[in-house]
Motif scaffolding. Structure first.
Motif, PDB file in Angstrom:
ATOM      1  N   ARG A   1      -1.537   7.883  16.031  1.00  0.00           N
ATOM      2  CA  ARG A   1      -1.313   7.754  14.597  1.00  0.00           C
ATOM      3  C   ARG A   1      -2.286   6.762  13.972  1.00  0.00           C
ATOM      4  N   LEU A   2      -2.714   7.082  12.778  1.00  0.00           N
ATOM      5  CA  LEU A   2      -3.630   6.213  12.035  1.00  0.00           C
ATOM      6  C   LEU A   2      -3.116   5.866  10.643  1.00  0.00           C
ATOM      7  N   PHE A   3      -2.185   6.694  10.129  1.00  0.00           N
ATOM      8  CA  PHE A   3      -1.751   6.520   8.738  1.00  0.00           C
ATOM      9  C   PHE A   3      -0.231   6.631   8.639  1.00  0.00           C
ATOM     10  N   PRO A   4       0.337   6.066   7.579  1.00  0.00           N
ATOM     11  CA  PRO A   4       1.796   6.194   7.386  1.00  0.00           C
ATOM     12  C   PRO A   4       2.216   7.658   7.251  1.00  0.00           C
ATOM     13  N   GLN A   5       3.469   7.872   7.540  1.00  0.00           N
ATOM     14  CA  GLN A   5       4.125   9.187   7.397  1.00  0.00           C
ATOM     15  C   GLN A   5       3.802   9.824   6.034  1.00  0.00           C
TER      16      GLN A   5
ATOM     17  N   GLY B   1      -9.735  -1.612   6.509  1.00  0.00           N
ATOM     18  CA  GLY B   1     -10.624  -2.525   5.780  1.00  0.00           C
ATOM     19  C   GLY B   1     -10.922  -1.952   4.404  1.00  0.00           C
ATOM     20  N   MET B   2     -10.854  -2.787   3.379  1.00  0.00           N
ATOM     21  CA  MET B   2     -11.133  -2.305   2.024  1.00  0.00           C
ATOM     22  C   MET B   2     -12.236  -3.154   1.398  1.00  0.00           C
TER      23      MET B   2
ATOM     24  N   SER C   1      -6.956  10.137  -9.169  1.00  0.00           N
ATOM     25  CA  SER C   1      -7.755   9.091  -8.521  1.00  0.00           C
ATOM     26  C   SER C   1      -7.797   9.409  -7.029  1.00  0.00           C
TER      27      SER C   1
ATOM     28  N   MET D   1     -10.867   2.812   8.303  1.00  0.00           N
ATOM     29  CA  MET D   1      -9.671   2.773   9.148  1.00  0.00           C
ATOM     30  C   MET D   1     -10.077   2.881  10.618  1.00  0.00           C
TER      31      MET D   1
ATOM     32  N   GLN E   1      -8.176   8.021  -2.912  1.00  0.00           N
ATOM     33  CA  GLN E   1      -8.278   6.978  -1.890  1.00  0.00           C
ATOM     34  C   GLN E   1      -8.825   7.662  -0.638  1.00  0.00           C
TER      35      GLN E   1
ATOM     36  N   ARG F   1      -5.191  11.452  -1.420  1.00  0.00           N
ATOM     37  CA  ARG F   1      -5.652  10.652  -0.269  1.00  0.00           C
ATOM     38  C   ARG F   1      -6.327  11.548   0.764  1.00  0.00           C
TER      39      ARG F   1
ATOM     40  N   PHE G   1     -10.245   7.353   3.282  1.00  0.00           N
ATOM     41  CA  PHE G   1     -10.269   6.543   4.498  1.00  0.00           C
ATOM     42  C   PHE G   1     -11.350   7.064   5.436  1.00  0.00           C
TER      43      PHE G   1
ATOM     44  N   PHE H   1      -0.758  -0.086  10.665  1.00  0.00           N
ATOM     45  CA  PHE H   1      -2.102   0.478  10.508  1.00  0.00           C
ATOM     46  C   PHE H   1      -2.954  -0.482   9.695  1.00  0.00           C
TER      47      PHE H   1
ATOM     48  N   SER I   1       1.332  10.622   4.147  1.00  0.00           N
ATOM     49  CA  SER I   1       0.568   9.829   3.170  1.00  0.00           C
ATOM     50  C   SER I   1      -0.814  10.402   2.878  1.00  0.00           C
TER      51      SER I   1
ATOM     52  N   ALA J   1     -11.963   3.116   1.875  1.00  0.00           N
ATOM     53  CA  ALA J   1     -11.565   2.124   2.877  1.00  0.00           C
ATOM     54  C   ALA J   1     -12.011   2.562   4.262  1.00  0.00           C
TER      55      ALA J   1
ATOM     56  N   CYS K   1      -2.639  10.096  -7.167  1.00  0.00           N
ATOM     57  CA  CYS K   1      -3.737   9.754  -6.261  1.00  0.00           C
ATOM     58  C   CYS K   1      -3.814  10.738  -5.097  1.00  0.00           C
TER      59      CYS K   1
END
Lengths: 363, 363
Positions: free
Chosen positions: B138-142, A130-131, B90, B131, B92, B54, B94, A127, B144, B129, B52
């Motif tokens: 799928r776009l993101f890790p398992q 962009g950051m 915090s 994406m 994150q 997400r 996407f 995956f 997450s 970020a 964090c």
């Protein structure tokens, strides 16, 4: 000048775009590959997460090199996992650059990149995100990244040193540290670089998982008081235009690029005093300014090489120059550059230094 | 037609840009806010990670709405953490859309967005970020992501249904499911929507942490055989141009937009049979096509409202139309649309349905 607003390579894919003129940076990626490979191999052997490996490329820019690095890293993970006879993890890759970078062009090329990965039998999810943001500060959550890479970015400092802005004219006739710059100019630049590099190290240390690694390629110098940078020569050409009355003297005197080429010793000392990283491997590459052009095509004459070199430099530094001098002067300036640069190289031994650092987080 | 290549809102910030014509989508975000707030509150109460949080916004597009959602979510996290008397995590974030989306414009607005966050006393790190990629996959890790949001995206299906492409002319004279479409057209669209929505649910279920949540706003219908979509009316205008010989009949017959407005019942059944999610809350909003325009400015006359509505639809669907009919016809088409749309609304009761789903991952 807000550096974050104007520091970016030429976007798009036209004649003077960075995308079409990043041969030298590409060559550097290839020189560095053995060191990158060794670092990735060690990462996989010592600290492979079962689920997802997170990688970031800092200062990715926009062009064919952007995904070349990612591709190299993925190849090496694949090779190492084959050797270790373990299933590769899934990957989350962050491409970082300043918010003005041309991310759209990179993103549009992703579908074909994913197709190539499949053809090369990378079958785990990958995956790519962009950051946008400055790496002179935090970019990622605490302990969330396994591996950082950065090539040809850390010599760009976060701003023109304050003293050069308030005391305009301090670096009379130059646009960076040059032979005719007074020592105070070197000090101003060095202090800013130290401050920035420390913030960089501290931020990355917070973001890396324990035992995480990074490989950094930085344009460096043998003696940072007299770096003999190619931008010094560009400054000479701007000065020629001042002497001919095409640019106001004051205009040149107040322009300095946010650029510092450190020496290996300076870097080692900064890494040691900051304290978050060990430096198990490092290397210095020394090359003629036009060596990557010669390597790509040994049949090119002097004129052709000078033309390519000039457009390469233009693709990197033009947005900065335009923000200060305006767009109208660029053709003339780079024509002068092209005309004289190889003569200059014959008179003075003009070489660029690339410093590669392979680092491991200490704790 | 590769949908991923042509499905994106009008970029930039000109007269017909999505950025300047997304008032309706903005209004929808406001109607949905109470549901969003309730979902975020429950997320914070039941499942707040120490480190964090997400979040991902799927189909973020490019314009003032993109960061409005992020802003709402952050406000609600802040409020809830204050109530719970705990330190906010915090973040994150996407922003996801197809690779052709104009991410550059969004990224350039981030520095000022971060400044506003600070002013509003959000002091924890927030990393935003991009994406790029299709959410029908799928776009993101398992495990997450903690929270997904998507507004006005899931009615766009992954492709024009296969049967409509191979059996060109099946949907003669229309560009979507319309009153004059045969039942086979409805079946083709419905099957594609079911396939896509199942993939969407399965992918998100893999990516969400246990107890993760999502809030989805989808353009829906009361009876999906006859959705009375605004695109049906746009199809009528294209048909007028066919009758006048400005567009070849075959050209219209072979064009269908990848768009399906599901009913609440269809969605509930799909969610139940897929099995990954519970649906603790859902809601249906019914509005006149121009109600958000009236709400924004009650003094606008009929002509002005028709103009705004026409440009809104243009900003959404123009890249799709241009890829098939060419750029030259657009001014004429949307002029016709603007001229007749409010008369049409007076004859037929024209309303759009927004369906909001608040979902929780089951396991």
């Amino acid at each position: 000048m807000e550096v974050e607003q104007v520091l970016h390579m030429n976007g798009g894919c036209g004649r003077t775009s960075y995308s079409n003129n990043s041969l030298h940076q590409r060559a550097a990626i290839l020189w560095v590959k053995p060191i990158l490979d060794a670092s990735i191999e060690k990462l996989c052997c010592s600290n492979l997460p079962a689920e997802c490996l997170r990688i970031a490329d800092l200062g990715c820019s926009s062009g064919p090199n952007t995904l070349l690095v990612v591709s190299n890293v993925i190849d090496m993970i694949q090779n190492t996992c084959q050797k270790l006879n373990c299933r590769p993890p899934s990957l989350q890759v962050f491409l970082n650059d300043l918010p003005q970078n041309d991310f759209n062009t990179v993103f549009k090329s992703l579908p074909s990149f994913y197709k190539k990965l499949e053809e090369r039998k990378w079958l785990e999810p990958c995956f790519i995100a962009g950051m946008p943001g400055s790496f002179y500060g935090r970019l990622f959550p605490q302990s969330s990244i396994n591996f950082f890479h950065s090539s040809y970015s850390l010599h760009w400092i976060s701003k023109v040193p304050k003293g050069l802005v308030t005391k305009g004219g301090l670096n009379e006739g130059n646009i960076c540290i040059a032979k005719t710059s007074p020592p105070s100019v070197f000090n101003e630049y060095f202090e800013q670089f130290k401050k920035d590099f420390r913030v960089f190290l501290r931020s990355r240390a917070e973001e890396l998982v324990p035992q995480g690694r990074m490989v950094l390629t930085i344009r460096g110098s043998i003696n940072s008081h007299e770096p003999l940078s190619i931008f010094e020569f560009l400054g000479l050409k701007i000065n020629d235009m001042v002497l001919e009355g095409l640019i106001e003297k004051k205009n040149l005197d107040y322009f300095n690029i946010p650029y510092y080429e450190p020496t290996m010793e300076e870097l080692m000392e900064l890494i040691e005093t900051e304290g978050s990283f060990r430096l198990p491997d490092h290397q210095v590459f020394k090359r003629d300014w036009d060596s990557s052009i010669k390597e790509a095509d040994s049949g090119l004459g002097k004129k052709a090489r000078a033309g390519i070199l000039s457009t390469q430099i233009r693709s990197v530094v033009e947005p900065l120059l335009i923000s200060h001098f305006g767009e109208g002067l660029m053709e003339d300036l780079f024509h002068r550059f092209e005309k004289d640069v190889l003569d200059h190289m014959e008179k003075e031994k003009c070489q660029s230094i690339d410093i590669v650092l392979s680092l491991t987080k200490e704790y």
